[in-house]
Design a protein around this motif. Structure first.
Motif, short mmCIF file in Angstrom:
data_model
loop_
_atom_site.label_atom_id
_atom_site.label_comp_id
_atom_site.label_asym_id
_atom_site.label_seq_id
_atom_site.Cartn_x
_atom_site.Cartn_y
_atom_site.Cartn_z
N GLU A 176 42.44 33.77 42.87
CA GLU A 176 43.24 33.37 41.71
C GLU A 176 42.39 33.31 40.45
O GLU A 176 42.81 33.72 39.38
N ARG A 223 41.74 36.76 39.21
CA ARG A 223 42.92 37.32 38.56
C ARG A 223 43.09 36.76 37.15
O ARG A 223 43.44 37.49 36.23
N GLU A 275 47.41 41.76 47.82
CA GLU A 275 46.97 41.61 46.43
C GLU A 275 48.16 41.42 45.50
O GLU A 275 48.09 40.68 44.51
N ALA A 297 48.63 38.34 43.15
CA ALA A 297 48.77 38.57 41.71
C ALA A 297 50.02 37.91 41.15
O ALA A 297 50.05 37.45 40.00
#
Length: 364
Positions: free
Chosen positions: A250, A253, A351, A355
């Motif tokens: 996280e 991202r 992913e 995301a």
């Protein structure tokens, strides 16, 4: 009348026939010198036969020793002071290891059940290949006790001259089966492998694929994500090994392509010198919570169901259509998704879920 003289007949005895037994008896009547020469020759032949048999046995033992040594099955007690750890960048963080005390207690109680593995060097010293924690435990025990019991450590030999990549794989594969090695430590090792002048690897993806070949595709994708995280935050992280998988993914991202966010996290970390691992992870979680926007609810239809969202995405292969609904996500396009490698498909979907922030509990 002259009288003729009479000649006497002489009886010549017939030639005696010598039997084979007589020849043997004659040979037995040789002189002392001949007997000594014969006995010495026989002794030399017997000695040569024994030496030939011993040579064959020694050759077999030597080949068996080499085979066992290559397999790491030859053990020895090696002085810890003669063991170096310079050839490989270790995949273990140098941060304090709380579980090391448990290992030391086990060694004190029952000894070392799993020897370390070393490679003998030309200067008579040894290079550590596997077992950095075990070696560290022995060194600390010797420093604490000082009675010589832990000055030598059981070690198995690996064949000298192994390729550097093979030595790294030996170290990595041993730790992959352990649950306490973090993604950040594996990512740090991949970065160090690329930076190592002794390898011919200049690409981080190749480094991850080489070092963690035994891991699944999904796990390798997580390692690459942590590599990016370490690249962004660098030395600002004091306890990267404490960052869990979900937190790291996280965080990566949130920071990816956002230099301002990276600067903010670094400022948070440098503003808390002497922080513990728990305090550092709390700061990182606080950053994520602070920048996490409230996720708006999808509009609800008159029937009480959430409305659908339809997307059209252009690509080089053509147009893909995505339909999102309550508990459902459909993707259609000019490709046969059944031909995609299942591991790649799994990694891509994982992913995507991360995301979208769907891998965390829904607190709303």
């Amino acid at each position: 009348m002259t009288r003729r003289r009479r000649m006497f007949d002489i009886d010549v005895p017939a030639e005696e026939v010598i039997s084979p037994q007589s020849e043997v008896d004659a040979s037995n009547r040789r002189g002392p010198m001949a007997t000594a020469v014969r006995e010495n020759a026989e002794a030399l032949r017997a000695r040569q036969a024994v030496e030939d048999r011993i040579r064959v046995e020694n050759d077999a033992l030597a080949h068996e020793h080499v085979r066992l040594k290559k397999a790491g099955l030859i053990l020895d007690m090696i002085p810890t002071q003669l063991i170096d750890s310079t050839k490989l960048v270790r995949d273990r963080s140098s941060a304090p290891d709380e579980s090391l005390d448990e290992l030391k207690a086990s060694i004190m109680a029952i000894g070392l059940s799993n020897p370390i593995r070393v490679e003998k060097k030309a200067d008579g010293r040894y290079e550590l290949i596997q077992g950095s924690r075990r070696l560290r435990a022995f060194a600390e025990l010797e420093a604490e006790n000082g009675d010589g019991r832990f000055s030598h450590i059981p070690a198995g030999y690996v064949a000298a001259g192994d390729a550097l990549a093979t030595s790294y794989r030996r170290m990595v594969d041993e730790n992959l089966v352990r649950k306490d090695i973090s993604f950040a430590e594996m990512a740090a090792l991949a970065r160090a492998y690329v930076a190592d002048e002794g390898t011919d690897c200049e690409d981080i993806d190749k480094a991850v694929a080489t070092l963690f070949r035994s891991a699944g595709y999904q796990k390798r994708s997580y390692i690459r994500a942590f590599v990016e995280l370490l690249d962004m935050l660098g030395e600002a992280l004091a306890h990267p090994e404490a960052i869990g998988r979900n937190l790291g993914l996280e965080l990566r991202r949130r920071l990816d392509g956002n230099p301002a966010a990276v600067a903010r996290v670094k400022s948070l970390l440098t503003g808390a010198p002497g922080r513990t691992a728990d305090q550092e992870t709390a700061l990182l979680r606080g950053f994520i919570d602070a920048v996490e926007p409230a996720r708006p609810r999808a509009p609800v239809s008159k029937s009480g169901r959430r409305a659908k969202t339809s997307l059209r995405i252009a690509s080089a292969r053509g147009e893909f259509r995505c339909l999102a609904a309550n508990g459902r996500l459909d993707l259609r396009g000019p490709s046969d998704f059944a031909d995609v490698d299942p591991r790649r498909l799994e990694a891509a979907v994982s992913e995507l879920i991360a995301a979208l922030g769907l891998d965390r509990p829904d607190d709303g």
